[in-house]
Design an enzyme around this catalytic site. Structure first.
Site, PDB file in Angstrom:
ATOM      1  CB  ILE A  37      -0.925   0.038   1.237  1.00 39.09           C
ATOM      2  CG1 ILE A  37      -1.923  -1.120   1.206  1.00 39.09           C
ATOM      3  CG2 ILE A  37      -1.652   1.381   1.326  1.00 39.09           C
ATOM      4  CD1 ILE A  37      -2.939  -1.058   0.085  1.00 39.09           C
ATOM      5  CE  LYS A  38       3.386   7.282  -2.218  1.00 36.02           C
ATOM      6  NZ  LYS A  38       2.339   8.217  -1.771  1.00 36.02           N
TER       7      LYS A  38
END
Length: 360
Positions: free
Chosen positions: A241-242
């Site tokens: 996840i960014k």
């Protein structure tokens, strides 16, 4: 062998007056509740999932490359701003990067784990570099040439094209909270399922986008709202996840007040037991929403500016101490002379390699 660094004197100097607080703070949510980064991350976490052997291999390639190899941390160069912000706005400060090969050269010189950029960039140099550094194809983008300007993530490429050019992973963005998000969720879900079928890992930029999130503060970076965006992202089976580093909290309440009616759902314990105003607690809540760290959280720290090195070190320290898995650095690195960009990557990596910067 993994590189190491010595005492964090330089790190402390970048942190300035915040050094003692950021380096010694004890988080509200104990680290024992999290799945933490480590050299055995793929075996410990993902080998028990539904990910195929090919996906496990791709994930291991990401975590086994560059200066942070086998540390459990990631340092990634992302360059899709030529579409997201226009090529002129992005590359005029350093026209070197109009040539896509120099993007790859920067990632290699910076000893990054991978480079994330557009289908066009990677396709133009894939045969020369696909076996030298892991490629991440960013599939969708927001373009700012339509009149009037609008904000929507649109697919620019297909998963199969990423596989054909030798990518180990695909990336995509969803603007959660926008009117277009239902379509984006469906498109990304299909793309990620296909990527996993082909053996590639998946990375999701879990951004918020709605004018209602801008009130007395910019709640696009609120811990409670970005945390929920992360939770939606891992539900789509994003492996990584960014997310933007959180800067505030209590976004649900602020949006409810602005709308004059109830918005979403949260719980008082989120604010009394799971978070505080401290940036490490805010970021740990983001990690907690990534299935307690099973999916690694990589953060970013905003646009390029005068204090890039100090801001990048601060972001890295917060991410690492919160239990995150690394940093993604774009404009801070490519909008400056090549050698300075390399130095910035190494400075960030020093934080993750330092045994003195511990998990809170």
């Amino acid at each position: 062998m993994t590189a190491t660094v010595s005492a964090p004197n330089n790190i402390e100097s970048y942190l300035g007056n915040e050094a003692e607080d950021l380096l010694t703070y004890k988080a509200k949510v104990p680290k024992e509740r999290l799945h933490l980064p480590g050299s055995d991350l793929v075996e410990r976490i993902w080998a028990h999932s539904d990910r195929s052997p090919q996906v496990l291999r791709s994930l291991q390639q990401l975590y086994s490359h560059g200066r942070l190899a086998n540390s459990g941390y990631l340092s990634i160069l992302p360059v899709d701003q030529g579409i997201e912000h226009s090529a002129g706005a992005s590359f005029a400060p350093n026209p070197l990067y109009f040539d896509p090969e120099n993007i790859i050269k920067l990632a290699i010189a910076g000893e990054c784990n991978a480079v994330a950029t557009t289908l066009g960039v990677l396709g133009s140099i894939s045969r020369k570099y696909a076996y030298k550094i892991p490629f991440i194809v960013k599939l969708n983008h927001n373009e700012l040439l339509s009149v009037p300007n609008s904000y929507d993530q649109i697919m620019f490429g297909q998963v199969e094209q990423g596989w054909n050019l030798g990518a180990v992973a695909v990336g995509a963005t969803i603007y959660f909270g926008s009117s277009e998000s239902p379509r984006q969720i469906q498109e990304v879900s299909q793309a990620f399922a296909r990527a996993h079928e082909l053996g590639m890992a998946t990375i999701l930029w879990c951004y918020l986008r709605n004018s209602a999130f801008k009130q007395d503060k910019d709640y696009h970076v609120a811990a409670d709202l970005t945390g929920q965006a992360n939770h939606l992202g891992v539900t789509l089976e994003a492996d990584i996840i960014k997310q933007k580093l959180p800067e505030c909290n209590k976004g649900y309440g602020a949006v409810s007040d602005a709308l004059g009616k109830k918005y979403g759902r949260t719980h008082d314990l989120v604010y009394s037991e799971l978070t505080s105003e401290h940036p490490i607690d805010l970021t740990r809540y983001q990690v907690l929403n990534c299935y307690a760290g099973r999916a690694g959280l990589i953060n970013s720290g905003g646009s390029s500016g005068k204090n890039d090195f100090a801001e990048a070190v601060r972001t890295a320290v917060i991410n690492k101490r919160a239990g995150g898995t690394g940093l993604i650095s774009g404009r801070k690195t490519f909008q400056r002379p090549f050698e300075e960009g390399v130095k910035l990557f190494h400075t960030i990596q020093d934080v993750y390699l330092s045994p003195d910067v511990t998990i809170a």
